[in-house]
Design a protein around this motif. Structure first.
Motif, mmCIF file in Angstrom:
data_model
loop_
_atom_site.group_PDB
_atom_site.id
_atom_site.type_symbol
_atom_site.label_atom_id
_atom_site.label_comp_id
_atom_site.label_asym_id
_atom_site.label_seq_id
_atom_site.Cartn_x
_atom_site.Cartn_y
_atom_site.Cartn_z
ATOM 1 N N LEU A 126 0.838 -1.203 0.000
ATOM 2 C CA LEU A 126 0.000 0.000 0.000
ATOM 3 C C LEU A 126 0.875 1.255 0.000
ATOM 4 C CD1 LEU A 126 -3.061 0.689 0.261
ATOM 5 C CD2 LEU A 126 -2.631 1.043 2.649
ATOM 6 N N GLY A 127 0.651 2.105 -0.993
ATOM 7 C CA GLY A 127 1.503 3.282 -1.151
ATOM 8 C C GLY A 127 2.341 3.169 -2.406
ATOM 9 N N GLY A 128 2.784 1.936 -2.733
ATOM 10 C CA GLY A 128 3.404 1.667 -4.019
ATOM 11 C C GLY A 128 4.724 2.367 -4.278
ATOM 12 N N THR A 129 5.575 2.538 -3.260
ATOM 13 C CA THR A 129 6.915 3.043 -3.544
ATOM 14 C C THR A 129 7.743 1.916 -4.160
ATOM 15 O OG1 THR A 129 7.702 2.409 -1.380
ATOM 16 C CG2 THR A 129 6.844 4.629 -1.610
ATOM 17 N N LYS A 130 8.883 2.272 -4.727
ATOM 18 C CA LYS A 130 9.672 1.267 -5.436
ATOM 19 C C LYS A 130 10.103 0.132 -4.519
ATOM 20 C CE LYS A 130 11.539 3.774 -9.319
ATOM 21 N NZ LYS A 130 12.703 4.378 -9.942
ATOM 22 N N ILE A 131 10.614 0.475 -3.345
ATOM 23 C CA ILE A 131 11.105 -0.586 -2.449
ATOM 24 C C ILE A 131 9.957 -1.481 -2.012
ATOM 25 C CG2 ILE A 131 11.081 1.055 -0.520
ATOM 26 C CD1 ILE A 131 13.243 -0.654 0.751
ATOM 27 N N PRO A 178 7.433 -1.493 4.368
ATOM 28 C CA PRO A 178 6.277 -0.636 4.665
ATOM 29 C C PRO A 178 6.547 0.350 5.798
ATOM 30 C CG PRO A 178 5.925 -2.821 5.552
ATOM 31 C CD PRO A 178 7.226 -2.870 4.859
ATOM 32 N N PRO A 179 5.650 1.333 5.986
ATOM 33 C CA PRO A 179 5.832 2.307 7.071
ATOM 34 C C PRO A 179 5.709 1.673 8.464
ATOM 35 C CG PRO A 179 3.882 2.825 5.761
ATOM 36 C CD PRO A 179 4.501 1.639 5.153
ATOM 37 N N LYS A 201 2.335 -3.799 -12.086
ATOM 38 C CA LYS A 201 2.633 -2.501 -11.467
ATOM 39 C C LYS A 201 4.147 -2.363 -11.251
ATOM 40 C CE LYS A 201 1.128 1.248 -9.607
ATOM 41 N NZ LYS A 201 0.522 2.246 -10.471
ATOM 42 N N ALA A 202 4.765 -3.460 -10.789
ATOM 43 C CA ALA A 202 6.205 -3.418 -10.532
ATOM 44 C C ALA A 202 6.968 -3.231 -11.830
ATOM 45 C CB ALA A 202 6.656 -4.708 -9.838
ATOM 46 N N TYR A 203 6.461 -3.866 -12.916
ATOM 47 C CA TYR A 203 7.124 -3.701 -14.208
ATOM 48 C C TYR A 203 7.028 -2.252 -14.669
ATOM 49 C CZ TYR A 203 8.228 -4.184 -19.111
ATOM 50 O OH TYR A 203 8.800 -4.026 -20.339
ATOM 51 N N GLN A 204 5.863 -1.646 -14.477
ATOM 52 C CA GLN A 204 5.686 -0.241 -14.860
ATOM 53 C C GLN A 204 6.643 0.666 -14.097
ATOM 54 O OE1 GLN A 204 1.557 0.621 -14.146
ATOM 55 N NE2 GLN A 204 1.198 0.833 -16.340
ATOM 56 N N LYS A 205 6.744 0.416 -12.801
ATOM 57 C CA LYS A 205 7.452 1.371 -11.956
ATOM 58 C C LYS A 205 8.953 1.092 -11.903
ATOM 59 C CE LYS A 205 6.258 4.341 -8.307
ATOM 60 N NZ LYS A 205 5.225 4.746 -7.371
ATOM 61 N N LEU A 206 9.329 -0.191 -11.897
ATOM 62 C CA LEU A 206 10.744 -0.523 -11.771
ATOM 63 C C LEU A 206 11.412 -0.738 -13.122
ATOM 64 C CD1 LEU A 206 10.305 -3.081 -8.877
ATOM 65 C CD2 LEU A 206 11.158 -0.775 -8.640
ATOM 66 N N GLU A 241 16.809 -10.915 -10.978
ATOM 67 C CA GLU A 241 18.212 -10.612 -10.645
ATOM 68 C C GLU A 241 18.403 -9.116 -10.400
ATOM 69 O OE1 GLU A 241 21.346 -12.518 -10.883
ATOM 70 O OE2 GLU A 241 20.017 -14.188 -10.455
ATOM 71 N N GLN A 242 17.644 -8.326 -11.150
ATOM 72 C CA GLN A 242 17.828 -6.877 -11.033
ATOM 73 C C GLN A 242 16.978 -6.278 -9.916
ATOM 74 O OE1 GLN A 242 17.313 -5.065 -14.843
ATOM 75 N NE2 GLN A 242 18.724 -6.507 -15.809
ATOM 76 N N LEU A 243 16.193 -7.111 -9.236
ATOM 77 C CA LEU A 243 15.374 -6.604 -8.136
ATOM 78 C C LEU A 243 16.053 -6.837 -6.791
ATOM 79 C CD1 LEU A 243 11.850 -7.731 -9.294
ATOM 80 C CD2 LEU A 243 12.853 -5.476 -9.410
ATOM 81 N N ARG A 244 17.342 -7.095 -6.830
ATOM 82 C CA ARG A 244 18.057 -7.318 -5.573
ATOM 83 C C ARG A 244 18.493 -6.001 -4.948
ATOM 84 N NH1 ARG A 244 22.054 -12.387 -6.069
ATOM 85 N NH2 ARG A 244 22.725 -11.472 -8.015
ATOM 86 N N GLY A 245 19.264 -6.112 -3.873
ATOM 87 C CA GLY A 245 19.893 -4.924 -3.311
ATOM 88 C C GLY A 245 19.155 -4.381 -2.108
ATOM 89 N N LYS A 246 19.858 -3.647 -1.276
ATOM 90 C CA LYS A 246 19.260 -3.093 -0.079
ATOM 91 C C LYS A 246 19.039 -1.588 -0.191
ATOM 92 C CE LYS A 246 22.776 -3.905 2.721
ATOM 93 N NZ LYS A 246 23.918 -4.214 1.837
ATOM 94 N N ASP A 247 19.478 -1.019 -1.318
ATOM 95 C CA ASP A 247 19.344 0.430 -1.459
ATOM 96 C C ASP A 247 17.872 0.816 -1.481
ATOM 97 O OD1 ASP A 247 19.366 -1.137 -3.773
ATOM 98 O OD2 ASP A 247 19.293 0.661 -5.009
#
Lengths: 495, 112
Positions: free
Chosen positions: A149-154, A235-236, B93-98, B104-110
């Protein structure tokens, strides 16, 4: 028969359905969800009182006697956990009023929160293994929606992994139920327990037991916790507080229930394995808590450590350790919710999650600082506070069982918990002040009041441990002696 | 009969696991569908595949097949249906945004 048992499900469910229709008016949503949560706490408290005075309460849905219908059973463990769930739900709700933001509130945050509570309370109360699966799914699907919910990248990135892991474990859960049904031909937990005892827990049933162990360990984050630190940092804070306090603990409750009620005949196989897993969980969680300089990560690894610790209480499987596991479980749910809420306020105050970027908050936020300090001591298990009695009883149970390595490991992990939380405290609150904008007094108060309420409960639990033990020891009796549970469910059906 | 069903379920599980371990998110979702199909067939198989009438009392048959697993499967089907549709929309949605469907490219802690 006691029709009130359905209330911890029915109240949040009706609240959630009502809230769906009130999308436009946020104040109305807040009021109704607050009233619903308060009613839920009252109902759960009354059920606990009934269990305390009259023993185990059961409810047969539509009057079908077990093993044919779905049974709801509130023994002391379930009643305690339902009450704690209701309390955590309402405090997280109050915290989210000031922290969650209007955008999320408008997109069904409050109904989703109530649906999550439906799933969690249902999992605690149900007496049927397939119904447990359904309640798990109710809880998980709400959690999928809440985590993204919120849909940020992470959030998008982490929720993909979270959903995949949970679909996998749910598929395994259904497969385990299929095998179990194929072997013993029933789904009611009390009846299952009897039939497994009659069949003798031989080769096939041991395999099924281990399959259940894998499934619930995936949900609880016991050794198989690789998905947890990443997912829970997305999430928050209000949502993470709910997750950290409730979701993994439902998996632990399922482990406690299945391995004390159904599969308790071959501890040399199942409980031994779980002991190894608990030890590894504590050790790996401790590494994680030491390694990161990022508040959400450190808190998530603290969740992992406490899961290992409670599982250790289950593996020792004597009266002391099971009492301790229940006591620590109740403490840990409340304390973790509090810790995540405080962590969220610290992040909001410092405007960063990294420990390197913060400092000197004690001058501007003295109350927050000392509340965080007391919470850290409570979680580490410093005597007058609530973490101590549970920890001590689990360790005593472990010593009686001569599991010296695990006792040593859990003592060491307690030090690391204390160190990791004190490191947050010292780098966030002491040291040089950073130039960050200070929150207004009103905003501070609205965030700190729910945290203060939880802190009062946590401290009181520590000071009144003797009184709380009266409840916990009843729960421990049922765990150590499954016939109490079976008689309560099946005997009443005979009448 | 149970033996053939077990073999078929085994194949479904294998395919599902293989697809879940691949990189592309769509293949992973397909893999989860294979897995749930396998699990549902497993539920059906574990109740013994005796021949008997459909569980309708109007049939007035000598023996009926076990009705319980069918109810369980029906429940599990709708749950996995809901979850899969959510997963598909999330992947979209993830494809649109990311901008990638490669795990493999969805890894990382950043935190971006």
């Amino acid at each position: 028969m006691n029709n009130l048992l359905i209330l911890p499900l029915l109240i949040p469910l009706c609240t959630a359905v009502l809230l769906i229709f009130l999308k436009r008016s946020i104040p109305l949503q807040r009021w109704i969800s607050a009233i619903g949560s308060a009613a839920n706490v009252a109902a759960a408290g009354y059920i606990l009182y009934q269990v305390k005075t009259d023993g185990i309460q059961t409810l047969y849905m539509s009057g079908w006697v077990p093993p044919y219908g779905i049974t709801f059973v509130a023994d002391m463990l379930a009643a305690l956990l339902v009450l704690v769930t209701a309390i955590i739900g309402s405090f997280c709700l109050f915290y989210s009023f000031s922290s969650i933001g209007e955008e999320r509130e408008r997109h069904y945050f409050y109904p989703l929160l109530q649906f999550l509570l439906v799933g969690v309370s249902g999992s605690f109360l149900t007496g049927d293994i397939f119904n447990l699966f359904v309640c798990f799914e109710v809880m998980l699907i709400s959690s999928y929606a809440l985590i993204v919910l919120g849909g940020t990248k992470i959030q998008l990135r982490e929720s993909l992994k979270y959903i995949l892991i949970n679909i996998l474990s749910s598929a395994l859960f259904v497969a385990a139920i299929a095998y179990l049904y194929g072997v013993v031909g029933t789904l009611n937990m009390a009846d299952l327990s009897q039939r497994v005892a009659e069949a003798g827990q031989d080769g096939v049933l041991n395999v099924i037991a281990i399959m259940f162990m894998i499934v619930f360990s995936l949900k609880a984050g016991l050794f198989l916790f690789f998905w947890l630190p990443g997912s829970y940092s997305a999430p928050p804070a209000a949502i993470t507080a709910l997750f950290g306090a409730l979701l993994t603990k439902v998996g632990l409750y399922a482990l406690l229930r299945t391995f004390t009620l159904i599969f308790y005949h071959e501890p040399s196989i199942t409980h031994e394995w779980m002991g190894w897993m608990a030890g590894a969980t504590m050790a790996l969680g401790a590494f994680g808590a030491l390694a990161y300089k990022d508040i959400p990560r450190i808190l998530n690894y603290n969740v992992v450590i406490s899961i290992g610790f409670i599982a250790f209480g289950l593996t020792a499987a004597n009266k002391d350790s099971l009492d301790g596991a229940v006591l620590y479980l109740v403490h840990d749910m409340l304390a973790k919710a509090l810790l995540f809420i405080l962590g969220g306020i610290v992040i909001a105050a410092a405007r960063t999650t990294k420990l390197n970027g913060m400092g000197g908050l004690i001058r501007t936020y003295p109350y927050l600082g000392w509340m965080f300090f007391v919470t850290a001591l409570a979680i580490a298990g410093i005597p007058p506070l609530s973490g101590f009695p549970g920890k001590m009883m689990i360790l005593r149970g472990g010593l009686q069982n001569e599991q010296f390595w695990l006792v040593a490991l859990s003592l060491a992990s307690s030090f690391i918990v204390l160190y990791s939380l004190m490191r947050i405290f010292m780098s966030a609150f002491w040291g040089e002040e950073r130039q960050v904008p200070v929150m207004s007094g009103k905003q501070q108060r609205s965030m700190l009041i729910p945290a203060a309420g939880l802190l009062v409960i946590v401290v009181t639990m520590g000071l009144c441990a003797e009184w709380l033990y009266d409840f916990v020891s009843v729960a421990g009796d049922t765990l150590i002696n499954p016939s109490l549970y079976i008689d309560a469910v099946l005997k009443e059906g005979m009448r | 009969m149970e033996l053939y069903m077990s073999l078929a379920i085994g194949v479904l599980f294998t395919v599902g696991v293989y697809l879940i371990l691949s990189k592309s998110i769509l293949r992973i979702i397909l893999g989860t569908s294979f897995l749930t199909h396998g699990v549902h067939l497993l539920l059906l198989t574990m109740s013994r595949l005796k021949t008997g009438s459909a569980p309708l009392l109007g049939e007035k048959a000598e023996s009926y097949v076990d009705p319980l697993p069918q109810a369980l499967i029906l429940t599990s089907i709708v749950i996995s249906f809901g979850v899969t549709s959510f997963f598909f929309v999330l992947a979209y949605k993830a494809y649109q945004k990311l901008g990638t469907d490669d795990m493999e490219q969805l890894r990382g802690k950043d935190d971006e």
